[in-house]
Design an enzyme around this catalytic site. Structure first.
Site, PDB file in Angstrom:
ATOM      1  N   GLY A 194       1.579   2.682  15.093  1.00  0.00           N
ATOM      2  CA  GLY A 194       2.237   2.845  14.773  1.00  0.00           C
ATOM      3  C   GLY A 194       1.986   2.071  13.691  1.00  0.00           C
ATOM      4  CB  SER A 231       1.329   3.048   7.628  1.00  0.00           C
ATOM      5  OG  SER A 231       2.086   2.450   8.126  1.00  0.00           O
ATOM      6  CD  GLU A 284       1.442  11.243   7.169  1.00  0.00           C
ATOM      7  OE1 GLU A 284       2.208  10.875   7.382  1.00  0.00           O
ATOM      8  OE2 GLU A 284       0.643  10.699   6.845  1.00  0.00           O
ATOM      9  CG  ASP A 314       4.638   4.734   7.373  1.00  0.00           C
ATOM     10  OD1 ASP A 314       5.054   3.898   7.227  1.00  0.00           O
ATOM     11  OD2 ASP A 314       4.252   6.025   7.821  1.00  0.00           O
TER      12      ASP A 314
END
Length: 400
Positions: A128, A130, A177, A189
């Protein structure tokens, strides 16, 4: 060995020549402001010292080759692909992330001449923090650098001249993404990886794109942000992340607002009365979390770092009970850290596993770490990885 040197040396061993350059980007910790980014809200991340580096050199045959050096020292190579043939979803797997960046830049009319890429890094995967955004941003800078856009890859973040371009690159990486990999993440992120600066947290208004670098010198205050990687693997694509996002979008539609950012705290009660029961907790979290981000930023501007602890606690409670994205390992880490003397603690990142953070006095850090490790051992869970997070520099070109 630093990721940039690892990437460069691995490139030389694989291709028999030196790369033209190496670019790297950091992972991030979000101090507070979870699941607010895709609701046009506020976030407050800072960059980690952990980075992913991309060593790169141009090719003349329009092919993209990608290799990555794993933490076990083994090199994994993807099948070469023609940049002109890249389409969302192909290739899949880990190669989708760098391929998606090449696809976006091709769509933007940049590059496309082919490249050899070798990746190496020390951002923990599945934690978590990134790692995927760091990879995307490093590859974006590398491909831009090969295409002759050195002005955009060499300017440091935070400066007026380069920041607009860095924001644009972050959006491209996010698009890779979202559209190519198919993961519906928000803007947090990639913006953090591209736009954070050392010694600061980034106060980002996601709707407007406006930023403020808020001083956050943890060493000077005698406080530390302790990261607790629970080893419970986190994945947006395999979790309820998309369900939560669709729920907040549905709530905004029912309330007749552009996004939940437009629901002010004084009007929260009236807004909740207009919604079906299953959407109310989601809205309550987003509205209250935005308010917490603003309050934490105010404390940091005034140098009252220790006073943010209760806001971190409230954020975790909201994420656990209203947004329902925590996990037993995250709750355990938070509870153990608080009991051992942390000023505040919360899960960080999208949830469903990953990492928690705890704000601790320097003198209390050993006791907090020992309590967390012992508590996980009692529950027969994997030993967590713990480290202190120092606000670090954003993405850029490396010397190796």
């Amino acid at each position: 060995m630093k990721p940039a040197r690892l990437a460069a040396e691995t490139f030389r061993s694989l291709h028999g020549r030196a790369p033209q350059g190496v670019w790297s980007a950091p992972g991030r910790v979000n101090l507070i402001g979870e699941h607010t980014d895709y609701n046009d809200g506020y976030v407050l991340p800072f960059a980690l010292p952990h980075r992913i580096a991309a060593a790169a050199a141009p090719r003349t045959d329009q092919l993209l080759t990608i290799a990555t050096l794993g933490s076990d020292g083994r090199v994994q190579r993807a099948a070469p692909v023609e940049i002109a043939a890249l389409r969302p979803g192909s290739p899949g797997g880990w190669a989708a992330y760098p391929s998606g960046v090449a696809w976006v830049l091709r769509e933007e009319g940049i590059g496309g001449g082919g490249a050899d890429l070798v990746l190496a890094g020390d951002v923990p995967t599945g934690a978590g923090l990134s790692s995927s955004a760091a990879l995307e941003c490093a590859v974006a800078l590398a491909l831009l650098g090969l295409a002759g856009h050195s002005d955009t890859t060499d300017d440091p973040p935070g400066g007026t001249s380069g920041d607009a371009r860095r924001a644009e690159i972050a959006r491209w990486a996010q698009r890779a993404e979202n559209e190519f990999v198919g993961v519906p993440t928000g803007a947090l992120d990639q913006a953090a990886s591209m736009r954070c600066t050392a010694g600061h947290v980034l106060f980002l208004d996601v709707r407007s794109g406006a930023t403020e670098q808020v001083p956050f010198d943890t060493a000077r205050t005698g406080l530390w942000v302790l990261v607790i990687d629970t080893r419970a693997k986190h994945s947006h694509s395999e979790s309820g992340y998309g369900d939560r996002r669709r729920g907040t979008e549905r709530a905004a539609e029912l309330l007749g607002v552009r996004a939940l950012r437009d629901v002010a705290p004084p009007g929260l009660g009236a807004a909740l009365d207009r919604l079906p029961g299953e959407l109310r907790p989601l809205v309550r979290h987003v509205v209250s979390e935005n308010a917490r981000v603003v309050e934490v930023a105010e404390h940091l501007r005034a140098g009252r770092v220790a006073e943010i602890g209760p806001l971190l606690d409230a954020s975790h409670t909201s994420l656990r009970d209203d947004y329902r994205v925590s996990a037993p390992e995250l709750d355990l880490a938070v509870d153990l850290a608080r009991t051992a003397g942390a000023l505040g603690a919360r899960m960080t990142g999208g949830g469903f596993g990953g990492s928690a953070i705890a704000l601790v006095h320097e003198a209390d850090r050993p006791a907090v770490e020992a309590a967390v490790i012992a508590g996980f051992e009692r529950e027969r869970l994997a030993r967590p990885r713990l480290f202190t997070a120092v606000p670090s520099a954003g993405a850029g070109r490396d010397r190796w």
